[in-house]
Design a protein around this motif. Sequence first.
Motif, PDB file in Angstrom:
ATOM      1  N   GLN A 120       3.461  -5.712  11.335  1.00 32.94           N
ATOM      2  CA  GLN A 120       2.954  -6.707  10.395  1.00 32.94           C
ATOM      3  C   GLN A 120       2.374  -6.043   9.151  1.00 32.94           C
ATOM      4  O   GLN A 120       2.557  -6.531   8.028  1.00 32.94           O
ATOM      5  N   LEU A 121       1.686  -4.931   9.362  1.00 37.08           N
ATOM      6  CA  LEU A 121       1.088  -4.216   8.241  1.00 37.08           C
ATOM      7  C   LEU A 121       2.162  -3.673   7.303  1.00 37.08           C
ATOM      8  O   LEU A 121       2.020  -3.743   6.067  1.00 37.08           O
ATOM      9  N   ARG A 122       3.235  -3.170   7.864  1.00 40.44           N
ATOM     10  CA  ARG A 122       4.305  -2.616   7.028  1.00 40.44           C
ATOM     11  C   ARG A 122       5.003  -3.717   6.229  1.00 40.44           C
ATOM     12  O   ARG A 122       5.478  -3.481   5.120  1.00 40.44           O
ATOM     13  N   GLU A 123       5.053  -4.923   6.791  1.00 37.30           N
ATOM     14  CA  GLU A 123       5.595  -6.042   6.025  1.00 37.30           C
ATOM     15  C   GLU A 123       4.700  -6.341   4.821  1.00 37.30           C
ATOM     16  O   GLU A 123       5.194  -6.564   3.706  1.00 37.30           O
ATOM     17  N   GLU A 124       3.387  -6.320   5.035  1.00 41.31           N
ATOM     18  CA  GLU A 124       2.448  -6.524   3.924  1.00 41.31           C
ATOM     19  C   GLU A 124       2.605  -5.446   2.868  1.00 41.31           C
ATOM     20  O   GLU A 124       2.558  -5.713   1.661  1.00 41.31           O
ATOM     21  N   ILE A 125       2.786  -4.203   3.324  1.00 37.92           N
ATOM     22  CA  ILE A 125       2.962  -3.088   2.378  1.00 37.92           C
ATOM     23  C   ILE A 125       4.217  -3.302   1.533  1.00 37.92           C
ATOM     24  O   ILE A 125       4.198  -3.120   0.310  1.00 37.92           O
ATOM     25  N   ASP A 126       5.308  -3.712   2.178  1.00 33.33           N
ATOM     26  CA  ASP A 126       6.564  -3.934   1.449  1.00 33.33           C
ATOM     27  C   ASP A 126       6.399  -5.034   0.397  1.00 33.33           C
ATOM     28  O   ASP A 126       6.848  -4.889  -0.753  1.00 33.33           O
ATOM     29  N   LEU A 127       5.767  -6.133   0.780  1.00 34.79           N
ATOM     30  CA  LEU A 127       5.565  -7.237  -0.162  1.00 34.79           C
ATOM     31  C   LEU A 127       4.666  -6.822  -1.321  1.00 34.79           C
ATOM     32  O   LEU A 127       4.933  -7.146  -2.482  1.00 34.79           O
ATOM     33  N   GLN A 128       3.593  -6.086  -1.008  1.00 40.70           N
ATOM     34  CA  GLN A 128       2.678  -5.644  -2.057  1.00 40.70           C
ATOM     35  C   GLN A 128       3.337  -4.621  -2.971  1.00 40.70           C
ATOM     36  O   GLN A 128       3.112  -4.617  -4.189  1.00 40.70           O
ATOM     37  N   GLN A 129       4.189  -3.773  -2.403  1.00 38.30           N
ATOM     38  CA  GLN A 129       4.898  -2.783  -3.211  1.00 38.30           C
ATOM     39  C   GLN A 129       5.863  -3.465  -4.174  1.00 38.30           C
ATOM     40  O   GLN A 129       6.005  -3.063  -5.334  1.00 38.30           O
ATOM     41  N   ILE A 130       6.511  -4.530  -3.704  1.00 34.53           N
ATOM     42  CA  ILE A 130       7.421  -5.289  -4.552  1.00 34.53           C
ATOM     43  C   ILE A 130       6.663  -5.903  -5.724  1.00 34.53           C
ATOM     44  O   ILE A 130       7.095  -5.840  -6.881  1.00 34.53           O
ATOM     45  N   GLU A 131       5.517  -6.502  -5.427  1.00 34.13           N
ATOM     46  CA  GLU A 131       4.711  -7.122  -6.490  1.00 34.13           C
ATOM     47  C   GLU A 131       4.235  -6.072  -7.489  1.00 34.13           C
ATOM     48  O   GLU A 131       4.277  -6.294  -8.709  1.00 34.13           O
ATOM     49  N   PHE A 132       3.806  -4.934  -6.987  1.00 33.81           N
ATOM     50  CA  PHE A 132       3.340  -3.847  -7.854  1.00 33.81           C
ATOM     51  C   PHE A 132       4.474  -3.360  -8.752  1.00 33.81           C
ATOM     52  O   PHE A 132       4.284  -3.145  -9.955  1.00 33.81           O
ATOM     53  N   GLN A 133       5.669  -3.208  -8.173  1.00 42.08           N
ATOM     54  CA  GLN A 133       6.813  -2.725  -8.942  1.00 42.08           C
ATOM     55  C   GLN A 133       7.199  -3.709 -10.040  1.00 42.08           C
ATOM     56  O   GLN A 133       7.563  -3.321 -11.151  1.00 42.08           O
ATOM     57  N   LEU A 134       7.115  -5.001  -9.733  1.00 44.70           N
ATOM     58  CA  LEU A 134       7.435  -6.014 -10.733  1.00 44.70           C
ATOM     59  C   LEU A 134       6.440  -5.995 -11.888  1.00 44.70           C
ATOM     60  O   LEU A 134       6.808  -6.218 -13.044  1.00 44.70           O
ATOM     61  N   LEU A 135       5.183  -5.731 -11.566  1.00 45.12           N
ATOM     62  CA  LEU A 135       4.148  -5.718 -12.606  1.00 45.12           C
ATOM     63  C   LEU A 135       4.349  -4.561 -13.582  1.00 45.12           C
ATOM     64  O   LEU A 135       4.259  -4.746 -14.802  1.00 45.12           O
ATOM     65  N   ILE A 136       4.601  -3.354 -13.041  1.00 41.71           N
ATOM     66  CA  ILE A 136       4.713  -2.192 -13.940  1.00 41.71           C
ATOM     67  C   ILE A 136       6.123  -2.089 -14.525  1.00 41.71           C
ATOM     68  O   ILE A 136       6.320  -1.423 -15.533  1.00 41.71           O
ATOM     69  N   ASN A 137       7.108  -2.726 -13.870  1.00 40.98           N
ATOM     70  CA  ASN A 137       8.468  -2.864 -14.412  1.00 40.98           C
ATOM     71  C   ASN A 137       9.058  -1.528 -14.871  1.00 40.98           C
ATOM     72  O   ASN A 137       9.397  -1.343 -16.035  1.00 40.98           O
ATOM     73  N   THR A 138       9.163  -0.601 -13.929  1.00 45.43           N
ATOM     74  CA  THR A 138       9.784   0.686 -14.229  1.00 45.43           C
ATOM     75  C   THR A 138      11.094   0.814 -13.455  1.00 45.43           C
ATOM     76  O   THR A 138      11.342   0.082 -12.501  1.00 45.43           O
ATOM     77  N   THR A 139      11.929   1.759 -13.876  1.00 44.14           N
ATOM     78  CA  THR A 139      13.218   1.968 -13.216  1.00 44.14           C
ATOM     79  C   THR A 139      13.101   2.897 -12.017  1.00 44.14           C
ATOM     80  O   THR A 139      14.087   3.154 -11.327  1.00 44.14           O
ATOM     81  N   GLN A 140      11.896   3.414 -11.760  1.00 47.67           N
ATOM     82  CA  GLN A 140      11.693   4.315 -10.633  1.00 47.67           C
ATOM     83  C   GLN A 140      10.636   3.723  -9.704  1.00 47.67           C
ATOM     84  O   GLN A 140       9.637   3.177 -10.161  1.00 47.67           O
ATOM     85  N   LEU A 141      10.859   3.821  -8.407  1.00 52.94           N
ATOM     86  CA  LEU A 141       9.915   3.290  -7.432  1.00 52.94           C
ATOM     87  C   LEU A 141       8.652   4.131  -7.463  1.00 52.94           C
ATOM     88  O   LEU A 141       8.687   5.340  -7.247  1.00 52.94           O
ATOM     89  N   GLN A 142       7.525   3.486  -7.746  1.00 56.18           N
ATOM     90  CA  GLN A 142       6.246   4.188  -7.912  1.00 56.18           C
ATOM     91  C   GLN A 142       5.289   3.807  -6.789  1.00 56.18           C
ATOM     92  O   GLN A 142       5.144   2.628  -6.454  1.00 56.18           O
ATOM     93  N   LEU A 143       4.641   4.803  -6.210  1.00 58.27           N
ATOM     94  CA  LEU A 143       3.645   4.579  -5.173  1.00 58.27           C
ATOM     95  C   LEU A 143       2.281   4.997  -5.701  1.00 58.27           C
ATOM     96  O   LEU A 143       2.152   6.061  -6.328  1.00 58.27           O
ATOM     97  N   PRO A 144       1.245   4.191  -5.478  1.00 56.97           N
ATOM     98  CA  PRO A 144      -0.096   4.555  -5.954  1.00 56.97           C
ATOM     99  C   PRO A 144      -0.558   5.893  -5.392  1.00 56.97           C
ATOM    100  O   PRO A 144      -0.307   6.208  -4.216  1.00 56.97           O
ATOM    101  N   ASN A 145      -1.219   6.670  -6.227  1.00 64.69           N
ATOM    102  CA  ASN A 145      -1.743   7.968  -5.818  1.00 64.69           C
ATOM    103  C   ASN A 145      -2.849   7.776  -4.787  1.00 64.69           C
ATOM    104  O   ASN A 145      -3.883   7.177  -5.058  1.00 64.69           O
ATOM    105  N   GLU A 146      -2.647   8.285  -3.578  1.00 62.07           N
ATOM    106  CA  GLU A 146      -3.579   8.045  -2.477  1.00 62.07           C
ATOM    107  C   GLU A 146      -4.951   8.656  -2.717  1.00 62.07           C
ATOM    108  O   GLU A 146      -5.944   8.211  -2.128  1.00 62.07           O
TER     109      GLU A 146
END
Length: 409
Positions: A186-212
């Motif tokens: 369930q947590l990984r599903e939340e991560i995927d959805l949040q990653q999609i939203e984050f990617q749409l916001l920054i709108n880049t051509t490369q998949l970006q992950l927040p710096n931990e």
Amino acid sequence: MLKSNKILLLFLGLFFVSKVNFSQSSISLKAAIDSALKNNLLLKNERLKTEYQKIIIKSSADIPQTMLIGEYGQINSVYTDNKFVIAQTLNFPSVYSKQKKAHKEEWKASVLNSYAKEIELKKNVSQAFYSLLVLKAKEKLLLTNDSLYIDFLQKIEQLFNKGQINALEKASAIAQRGQLHIQLIQLREEIDLQQIEFQLLINTTQLQLPNESELKPILISSFDSISIVQHPSIQLLEKQKQISLLEIKLQKSKLLPDLLFQYNNMSILGPGPDGILYTKTTRFKSVQAGIGIPLFYGAQNAKINAAQINQRISENNYQFEKQSLESELQKTIKKYKNCKEILKYYDDVALKNAADISNAANLEIADKKINYLELLMSINQNISVHSDYLNVIQSLNENAIWIKYYLAN
């Protein structure tokens, strides 16, 4: 409904991600915000609207078309004459000046609206950024404990085969590990959805992950002299008040008379009053000027009355939004302070207690003195404490982000 929204978001995200590179890289919050401000399509539209309003200022002097009129026939006598007329109507000059002022204020309002969208976009990116960090931290926590459960289940199986523990202890251990595995899915599903939203916001051509490394509480040291009067949405409503007042003046100015200017050029064949015989080569000129008196002004008065009502609406909107944002700011500050106190408790007490319980359990495992049901409880308690700690950080950061938003930071 919530499930269907998640499915829709996941579908859109998969469509979007299919168009970006599969390579991943980490990104800082500042870089993410910069990327969003540069690439976000909605913000680009707001900037285009600002340019549109700026260009519209040049249309303030919207002068009606010049009329060119030709006339031919027995205009003055039995002889055939011709006549050319150039006519121009104009609004009273103050109409154009007031219209230009209104367009300038609308352009300024558009600039403020674009700035308001920038502030909102920064907030949304920050929220998505820190939410992703917390979710990833929870995933690490569950993965670490899942590894413990796997090792633990192997020992449980061995002890059960030796008859040292009963079936209840074995079944409880298997059930607990199963629950943790479901949480991880369930947590990984939340991560995927949040990653999609984050990617749409920054709108880049490369998949970006927040710096931990940026997962930490956002600390606000002082709340003195905090006010929302500088927030662009409040300034925008203030500007709309000014525009509504200018609109009243503009509509009133349209009750002033219109102006007419006309130039005539014609022939007068035959003998003139002066006894001279005139031909077609001789031209006679005249100029006319007139005013258009608004005898039927009921419709214009209705527009003035409507503009006055709109002005009162804009005043009420300003007061309501100002009071609403001030109220929300104070509530958010209160929530932030409460989260800060809870976070201090976790740092000073709860996390240390969880560490002590975990260490004690490890010692008892080494001495083979621990009850395995108690060990399950200690593992679950450790997960719960650290997960709640992450929730507090997320709640604190969420409120801090809102405070910065209200202060237009």
